[in-house]
Design an enzyme around this catalytic site. Sequence first.
Site, PDB file in Angstrom:
ATOM      1  N   ASP A   1      17.831   0.142   2.725  1.00 18.44           N
ATOM      2  CA  ASP A   1      17.915  -1.192   2.128  1.00 18.44           C
ATOM      3  C   ASP A   1      18.928  -2.091   2.827  1.00 18.44           C
ATOM      4  OD1 ASP A   1      16.057  -0.294   0.270  1.00 18.44           O
ATOM      5  OD2 ASP A   1      17.619   0.361  -1.125  1.00 18.44           O
TER       6      ASP A   1
ATOM      7  N   LYS B   1      16.227  -4.308   6.673  1.00 18.23           N
ATOM      8  CA  LYS B   1      15.376  -4.055   7.852  1.00 18.23           C
ATOM      9  C   LYS B   1      14.145  -4.958   7.846  1.00 18.23           C
ATOM     10  CE  LYS B   1      15.024   0.230   6.613  1.00 18.23           C
ATOM     11  NZ  LYS B   1      15.971   0.274   5.502  1.00 18.23           N
ATOM     12  N   GLY B   2      13.522  -5.102   6.656  1.00 17.11           N
ATOM     13  CA  GLY B   2      12.306  -5.907   6.550  1.00 17.11           C
ATOM     14  C   GLY B   2      12.546  -7.324   7.038  1.00 17.11           C
TER      15      GLY B   2
ATOM     16  N   ALA C   1       9.666   3.446   0.888  1.00 18.95           N
ATOM     17  CA  ALA C   1      10.316   2.267   1.464  1.00 18.95           C
ATOM     18  C   ALA C   1       9.926   1.008   0.682  1.00 18.95           C
ATOM     19  CB  ALA C   1       9.891   2.103   2.921  1.00 18.95           C
ATOM     20  N   GLY C   2      10.851   0.067   0.655  1.00 20.90           N
ATOM     21  CA  GLY C   2      10.555  -1.256   0.105  1.00 20.90           C
ATOM     22  C   GLY C   2      11.252  -2.256   0.998  1.00 20.90           C
ATOM     23  N   HIS C   3      10.479  -2.974   1.807  1.00 16.51           N
ATOM     24  CA  HIS C   3      11.059  -3.908   2.775  1.00 16.51           C
ATOM     25  C   HIS C   3      10.753  -5.337   2.340  1.00 16.51           C
ATOM     26  CE1 HIS C   3      10.997  -0.580   6.108  1.00 16.51           C
ATOM     27  NE2 HIS C   3      11.723  -0.256   5.064  1.00 16.51           N
ATOM     28  N   THR C   4      11.806  -6.084   2.057  1.00 18.45           N
ATOM     29  CA  THR C   4      11.627  -7.434   1.529  1.00 18.45           C
ATOM     30  C   THR C   4      11.637  -8.457   2.655  1.00 18.45           C
ATOM     31  OG1 THR C   4      12.959  -6.651  -0.328  1.00 18.45           O
ATOM     32  CG2 THR C   4      12.483  -9.023  -0.257  1.00 18.45           C
TER      33      THR C   4
ATOM     34  N   GLN D   1      14.006   3.667   5.508  1.00 16.28           N
ATOM     35  CA  GLN D   1      15.192   4.360   5.001  1.00 16.28           C
ATOM     36  C   GLN D   1      16.393   4.056   5.920  1.00 16.28           C
ATOM     37  OE1 GLN D   1      12.020   6.471   5.054  1.00 16.28           O
ATOM     38  NE2 GLN D   1      11.819   5.364   3.147  1.00 16.28           N
TER      39      GLN D   1
ATOM     40  N   ARG E   1      21.302  -0.468  -7.307  1.00 17.26           N
ATOM     41  CA  ARG E   1      21.862   0.281  -6.182  1.00 17.26           C
ATOM     42  C   ARG E   1      23.355   0.496  -6.409  1.00 17.26           C
ATOM     43  NH1 ARG E   1      18.870  -3.867  -2.178  1.00 17.26           N
ATOM     44  NH2 ARG E   1      16.796  -2.943  -2.232  1.00 17.26           N
TER      45      ARG E   1
END
Length: 423
Positions: A13, A16-17, A39-42, A224, A304
């Site tokens: 987090d 990266k996105g 993964a969760g890329h914003t 990650q 987080r």
Amino acid sequence: MANTILVGAQWGDEGKGKIIDVLTEQADVVVRYAGGNNAGHTVIVNGRKSVLHLVPSGILRKNKLCVIGNGVVCDPLGLVTEITELERNGVKVTPKNFVLSETAHVVFPYHRELDGARELLKGKHKIGTTKRGIGPAYGDKAARVGLRVSDLVDPARLAAKLALRIKENNAVLKSLGAKPMSFKKVFTDYNQAGQQLKPFVQNTVVLLHDQMRAGADILFEGAQGTFLDLDHGTYPFVTSSNTTAGGACTGSGVPPHRMDRVVGVMKAYTTRVGEGPLPTENQEISDLLHGMGREFGATTGRPRRCGWFDSVATRHASMVNGIDDLAITNLDGLDTVENIKVCVAYRHGKQQYDCVPNDAEVLAACQPIYVEFEGWRTPTVKCRTFKQLPVKARAYAKAIAELSNARLFIASVGPDRDQTIFV
Ligand code: GDP
Ligand code: IMO
Ligand code: MG
């Protein structure tokens, strides 16, 4: 831009996105090489938010080829949903701009069930996984009993292989007190998703080599972060793939000598979601960031854990990944802080550590040694050049890059594409 690997230098987090979306402007191809829909890329473009889980974050730019590589574990139902949502938001996803590796492994519902059941069994020693079935899916791959995308898109093969896997996994699930599952239901759902995904499926290794021969610049999108890497992270509190730069080669079939550059992404502070050691964890900065509505997981919504910047960790990340350039994100998160702490070493009993100890128990017992920086206490979100940043913010960004042993390349002062400063 040449071939660039982008990795998270902390615990995931890092932003990266956002940085992938920015750098995609200069690239031709974007490849996800590891992980799955944990993964969760914003990515935020002109205020419009997209969260990518499997599809590479380059998809929001036109005429870029996005590839899910062989190193990824793919939940086909999740992927179909993601594609549908992107299309609904006006993002075209066609076999011309999106390709799925035929050798990527498939995540099945029994992987998710097992993930949850194992966490329950571990009780207070749980990992705090995303419960997306990632560990069990990579486990099957290593045990050579997994199904690949090429099996998924062939109904007869899917039926035969799935029947065996359901039989074995139902026995395991029952022994763990979890509910067994119906072959028929899983087959029906997966066969349907497989047929929907079939037009996107290709030999991505050959495709990427064809692209390179044609002169394409490739951006490798890490998922990650370094300390969630199966080998180099805070084992066992890690994910089940090689998230570090080496994973880009094995997870795509592009050899090491064709890689030109490694970009590390790190926040101006530290966050972690899930269990495991986090030496610089700090309640004050956690309360501050959560109070601003920030630092809630993009995949699970969990708050987080937050802490001060840890340069012991990022220096280690530079070493393991060979980071050349650093993108520092969320600099604006510290805009109101009076005294900013940065960890420069750990103390454990009488011993001092300048690198991250491998033993997670030792790391958990480490006390950070801090240096302090005076905060700039000025909003940075409207700054667009390095010169526009407050002097103290510039000094801080330069200092944490230097402590991390890599060049400062980007400073990010907001989630939007345009809130990006090239240094
Ligand atoms: P990833 O998994 O590394 O792609 O990161 P996530 O998207 O899970 O989490 C990063 C969060 O920080 C997201 O909410 C982003 O929109 C946000 N973000 C990224 N860069 C910045 C920045 O410079 N400032 C602010 N305020 N938010 C940022
Ligand atoms: P992105 O790509 C942050 C964490 C989980 C858990 C551990 C293992 O958005 O940075 P898993 O479900 O992979 O078995 O969980 O890893 N984790 C992440 N934390 N960002 C991620 O991805 C993560 N993917 C997994 O919280 O601690
Ligand atoms: Mg994320």
